[in-house]
Design a protein around this motif. Structure first.
Motif, PDB file in Angstrom:
ATOM      1  N   GLN A  71       3.993   0.842  -5.697  1.00 21.78           N
ATOM      2  CA  GLN A  71       2.764   0.860  -4.925  1.00 21.78           C
ATOM      3  C   GLN A  71       1.663   0.110  -5.647  1.00 21.78           C
ATOM      4  OE1 GLN A  71       0.446   4.522  -4.674  1.00 21.78           O
ATOM      5  NE2 GLN A  71       0.306   4.276  -2.445  1.00 21.78           N
TER       6      GLN A  71
ATOM      7  N   ALA B 227      -1.974  -4.925  -2.018  1.00 20.29           N
ATOM      8  CA  ALA B 227      -2.197  -4.651  -0.600  1.00 20.29           C
ATOM      9  C   ALA B 227      -3.472  -5.341  -0.114  1.00 20.29           C
ATOM     10  CB  ALA B 227      -2.288  -3.144  -0.359  1.00 20.29           C
TER      11      ALA B 227
ATOM     12  N   TYR C  77      -2.375  -1.065  -4.676  1.00 24.23           N
ATOM     13  CA  TYR C  77      -3.493  -1.302  -3.768  1.00 24.23           C
ATOM     14  C   TYR C  77      -4.084  -2.696  -3.971  1.00 24.23           C
ATOM     15  CZ  TYR C  77      -3.461   3.651  -2.510  1.00 24.23           C
ATOM     16  OH  TYR C  77      -3.107   4.888  -2.046  1.00 24.23           O
TER      17      TYR C  77
ATOM     18  N   GLU D 125       0.822  -1.203   0.000  1.00 22.26           N
ATOM     19  CA  GLU D 125       0.000   0.000   0.000  1.00 22.26           C
ATOM     20  C   GLU D 125       0.864   1.264   0.000  1.00 22.26           C
ATOM     21  OE1 GLU D 125      -3.022   2.232   3.083  1.00 22.26           O
ATOM     22  OE2 GLU D 125      -3.174   0.051   2.905  1.00 22.26           O
ATOM     23  N   LYS D 126       1.967   1.236   0.766  1.00 22.33           N
ATOM     24  CA  LYS D 126       2.842   2.401   0.859  1.00 22.33           C
ATOM     25  C   LYS D 126       3.862   2.475  -0.274  1.00 22.33           C
ATOM     26  CE  LYS D 126       2.494   4.857   3.757  1.00 22.33           C
ATOM     27  NZ  LYS D 126       1.564   5.991   3.952  1.00 22.33           N
TER      28      LYS D 126
ATOM     29  N   ASN E 201      -9.730   1.549   5.064  1.00 21.42           N
ATOM     30  CA  ASN E 201      -9.593   1.942   3.666  1.00 21.42           C
ATOM     31  C   ASN E 201     -10.948   2.130   2.983  1.00 21.42           C
ATOM     32  OD1 ASN E 201      -6.880   1.850   4.097  1.00 21.42           O
ATOM     33  ND2 ASN E 201      -6.444   0.191   2.665  1.00 21.42           N
TER      34      ASN E 201
ATOM     35  N   ASN F 198      -7.445  -2.588   8.774  1.00 20.22           N
ATOM     36  CA  ASN F 198      -6.939  -1.862   7.612  1.00 20.22           C
ATOM     37  C   ASN F 198      -7.948  -1.851   6.465  1.00 20.22           C
ATOM     38  OD1 ASN F 198      -4.609  -1.429   9.018  1.00 20.22           O
ATOM     39  ND2 ASN F 198      -3.314  -2.732   7.759  1.00 20.22           N
TER      40      ASN F 198
ATOM     41  N   GLY G 197      -7.539   3.567  -1.933  1.00 19.44           N
ATOM     42  CA  GLY G 197      -7.343   2.480  -2.890  1.00 19.44           C
ATOM     43  C   GLY G 197      -8.619   1.861  -3.392  1.00 19.44           C
TER      44      GLY G 197
END
Length: 420
Positions: free
Chosen positions: A197, A202, A199, A190-191, A224, A220, A230
């Protein structure tokens, strides 16, 4: 938003020489919870020897820990405190036995030593030592240790920061079934740390960890969906995931649910329900929950109502389920504490009852045996209060067990009820 970490929790019980330390990934929240630091104790009037022992004992010196335990046990240089005495005795014992086992290559002992150095429990905190012991256990495919090594590389704790190494160790831990590592892999994706990166990646890791029962991953996912990170904002999905995390004890999820009720995000706006959720999270030390609770209470105080002062009861099935699980957890902790108190009282009474027999000055002659019996008799008399306290503690524990059994029965009955 906080970062998932490899933090550990450890608990010592009387005569328990094995610490079970579990890594728990922290879920994302709007603001990072501050690190809690111990308050400095008010100095006691004590002799120089007691003060001289504290520094080395807290730094991990086993002999100093044992001597300090004796001071607490006998009330020399400090107020007599058997709980402190047992704690320091066990630190010494745990360290000694862990080192013996670790030096023979026992992975769990290596991991436990790493956890102690990481948290500063019984030893001076030392990230480098923690990393070295975690690495030894990880080299033997210990999943929790592999996750901790990954975290060390991710944060640069005890070793140089290296995202590539962090990813490698997280993946290795995930391959061995560690759901915290799966959550951490999702967060790094995610980061965009050490990789592009993504999503999609993630969420893939988060869902995998959530399927394995990881509250941090559920938190999480819920966060989100709540904030459109994302994915498109979807309050229904957010509430569902946050609720699942809350049922597993996530304080940050409880805080986010409180926020949803406070601002009417996908649910009917209800400050009374929000207050109860905030209180649950605040009780777990979530700083954002404390701020949110103050905000809603100040708002109502300015309006002239007493929403917070009166603790207005609410009828919300989801809240009731989470509250019941919280109460069950608290009862179990209280029962364990009472049983430990009873054990300490018995230990103290037994020690006093044999104070003459166990004395290094006892001699096997007529005078010596007479003095031994005399001091044992004095000890038995002095230990009577402790001998009486132990049954009372066990009686209180038994009473709490009855309450616990009732709540656990309700919990089993609710297991087949669809989530609200």
């Amino acid at each position: 938003m906080t970062f998932p970490t490899g933090g550990t929790a450890a608990a010592f019980l009387a005569f328990a020489l094995v610490i079970t330390v579990g890594a728990q990934a922290l879920a994302q929240t709007p603001a990072q919870t501050p690190v809690q630091t111990p308050t400095e104790a008010t100095p006691l009037s004590a002799d120089n020897e007691f003060y001289a022992l504290r520094g080395p004992a807290e730094a991990g010196d086993a002999q100093a820990q044992f001597a300090l335990a004796n001071h607490y046990f006998d009330g020399r240089g400090a107020a007599q405190d058997y709980g402190q005495a047992v704690t320091w005795y066990l630190y010494k014992s745990a360290l000694r036995y862990y080192h013996l086992a670790a030096n023979k290559g026992y992975a769990q002992a290596e991991y436990n030593l790493g956890a102690m150095y990481q948290s500063g429990l019984g030893v001076k905190r030392d990230d480098k030592q923690a990393f070295e012991w975690f690495r030894k256990a990880a080299d033997q495919n210990h999943p929790e240790a592999e996750n901790e090594v990954g975290y060390s590389y991710r944060c640069g704790c005890g070793v140089g920061r290296d995202y590539a190494q962090a990813l490698n160790w997280y993946r290795r831990a995930a391959d061995h079934g560690n759901s915290n590592a799966e959550t951490n892999l999702g967060f790094m994706a995610e980061k965009g740390w050490g990789q592009p990166q993504s999503y999609d990646e993630a969420f893939s890791w988060y869902y995998k960890a959530a399927d394995h029962g990881n509250a941090g991953a559920m938190d999480n996912i819920g966060f989100n969906f709540q904030n459109g990170v994302g994915v498109a904002v979807d309050f229904a999905k957010a509430w569902s995931w946050l609720y699942r995390a809350a049922l597993l004890g996530s304080g940050s999820a409880e805080n986010q649910i409180g926020w949803m009720y406070r601002h009417g995000q996908g649910v009917t706006q209800d400050d009374a329900i929000a207050v109860w959720w905030y209180r649950l999270a605040d009780a777990q030390g979530i700083s954002d929950a404390d701020l949110n609770l103050r905000d809603v209470c100040n708002d109502h105080e300015q309006r002239g109502d007493e929403l917070c002062d009166l603790a207005v009861p609410v009828h919300d099935l989801a809240l009731e389920l989470v509250q019941r699980r919280t109460t069950i957890k608290d009862l179990r902790a209280k029962i364990a504490s009472l049983e430990t108190d009873a054990l300490q009282d018995d230990m103290h009474a037994n020690h006093l009852a044999n104070i003459g027999t166990d004395s290094p000055h006892a001699k096997d002659n007529v005078v010596g045996r007479g003095l031994t019996k005399f001091f044992d008799a004095l000890g038995r008399a002095a230990g009577t209060p402790s001998r009486l306290l132990a049954p009372k503690a066990r009686e209180d524990a038994a009473r709490l067990r009855e309450q616990l059994a009732q709540l656990e029965s309700l919990e089993q009955s609710a297991a087949n009820v669809p989530a609200p």
